[in-house]
Design a protein around this motif. Structure first.
Motif, PDB file in Angstrom:
ATOM      1  N   VAL A  53       1.575  -8.773   6.089  1.00 12.61           N
ATOM      2  CA  VAL A  53       1.428  -9.825   5.078  1.00 12.61           C
ATOM      3  C   VAL A  53       2.597  -9.785   4.095  1.00 12.61           C
ATOM      4  O   VAL A  53       3.161 -10.830   3.746  1.00 12.61           O
ATOM      5  CB  VAL A  53       0.075  -9.690   4.341  1.00 12.61           C
ATOM      6  CG1 VAL A  53       0.012 -10.603   3.141  1.00 12.61           C
ATOM      7  CG2 VAL A  53      -1.074  -9.977   5.305  1.00 12.61           C
ATOM      8  N   SER A  56       5.654 -11.266   5.684  1.00 13.07           N
ATOM      9  CA  SER A  56       5.550 -12.719   5.747  1.00 13.07           C
ATOM     10  C   SER A  56       5.859 -13.353   4.389  1.00 13.07           C
ATOM     11  O   SER A  56       6.601 -14.344   4.308  1.00 13.07           O
ATOM     12  CB  SER A  56       4.147 -13.121   6.206  1.00 13.07           C
ATOM     13  OG  SER A  56       3.999 -14.508   6.187  1.00 13.07           O
ATOM     14  N   ILE A  57       5.323 -12.772   3.337  1.00 13.99           N
ATOM     15  CA  ILE A  57       5.590 -13.275   1.985  1.00 13.99           C
ATOM     16  C   ILE A  57       7.076 -13.134   1.668  1.00 13.99           C
ATOM     17  O   ILE A  57       7.698 -14.054   1.132  1.00 13.99           O
ATOM     18  CB  ILE A  57       4.722 -12.527   0.948  1.00 13.99           C
ATOM     19  CG1 ILE A  57       3.251 -12.884   1.143  1.00 13.99           C
ATOM     20  CG2 ILE A  57       5.179 -12.850  -0.477  1.00 13.99           C
ATOM     21  CD1 ILE A  57       2.298 -11.989   0.377  1.00 13.99           C
ATOM     22  N   GLN A  58       7.647 -11.998   1.993  1.00 13.80           N
ATOM     23  CA  GLN A  58       9.068 -11.765   1.752  1.00 13.80           C
ATOM     24  C   GLN A  58       9.915 -12.778   2.510  1.00 13.80           C
ATOM     25  O   GLN A  58      10.861 -13.357   1.955  1.00 13.80           O
ATOM     26  CB  GLN A  58       9.447 -10.350   2.170  1.00 13.80           C
ATOM     27  CG  GLN A  58      10.916 -10.027   1.962  1.00 13.80           C
ATOM     28  CD  GLN A  58      11.265  -8.645   2.498  1.00 13.80           C
ATOM     29  OE1 GLN A  58      10.691  -8.185   3.485  1.00 13.80           O
ATOM     30  NE2 GLN A  58      12.197  -7.984   1.844  1.00 13.80           N
ATOM     31  N   ASP A  60       9.087 -15.765   3.504  1.00  9.32           N
ATOM     32  CA  ASP A  60       8.925 -17.081   2.861  1.00  9.32           C
ATOM     33  C   ASP A  60       9.784 -17.196   1.608  1.00  9.32           C
ATOM     34  O   ASP A  60      10.446 -18.217   1.383  1.00  9.32           O
ATOM     35  CB  ASP A  60       7.463 -17.342   2.500  1.00  9.32           C
ATOM     36  CG  ASP A  60       6.586 -17.577   3.711  1.00  9.32           C
ATOM     37  OD1 ASP A  60       7.127 -17.809   4.827  1.00  9.32           O
ATOM     38  OD2 ASP A  60       5.341 -17.530   3.566  1.00  9.32           O
ATOM     39  N   LYS A  61       9.787 -16.156   0.792  1.00 10.44           N
ATOM     40  CA  LYS A  61      10.573 -16.173  -0.447  1.00 10.44           C
ATOM     41  C   LYS A  61      12.073 -16.223  -0.137  1.00 10.44           C
ATOM     42  O   LYS A  61      12.817 -16.964  -0.784  1.00 10.44           O
ATOM     43  CB  LYS A  61      10.258 -14.952  -1.320  1.00 10.44           C
ATOM     44  CG  LYS A  61       8.834 -14.912  -1.836  1.00 10.44           C
ATOM     45  CD  LYS A  61       8.559 -16.067  -2.780  1.00 10.44           C
ATOM     46  CE  LYS A  61       7.149 -15.987  -3.304  1.00 10.44           C
ATOM     47  NZ  LYS A  61       6.819 -17.113  -4.167  1.00 10.44           N
TER      48      LYS A  61
END
Length: 67
Positions: A53, A56-58, A60-61
């Protein structure tokens, strides 16, 4: 609220505490469903999912930064 070096230095410790609490939360939830699962193995599964997770967040950023 002003951000100081002292506050920045405190973030890793606070993040660590939050992540440990999150792992405990999900471990308790898994334990109710899988009572025979080894505690260390359950924690390893949870940490693997947390890493996925976070990655994935990284991603996206970073995508937003380079777009």
């Amino acid at each position: 609220m002003a951000l100081t070096i002292g506050k920045l230095n405190d973030y890793p410790r606070r993040i660590e505490q939050d992540i440990k609490a999150l792992i405990e939360k999900y471990h308790a939830m898994m334990g109710n469903n899988l009572p025979d699962l080894d505690e260390d193995l359950a924690d390893a599964f949870i940490m693997l999912e947390v890493r996925k997770v976070l990655k994935s967040i990284q991603d996206d950023k970073l995508e937003k930064l380079i777009s």
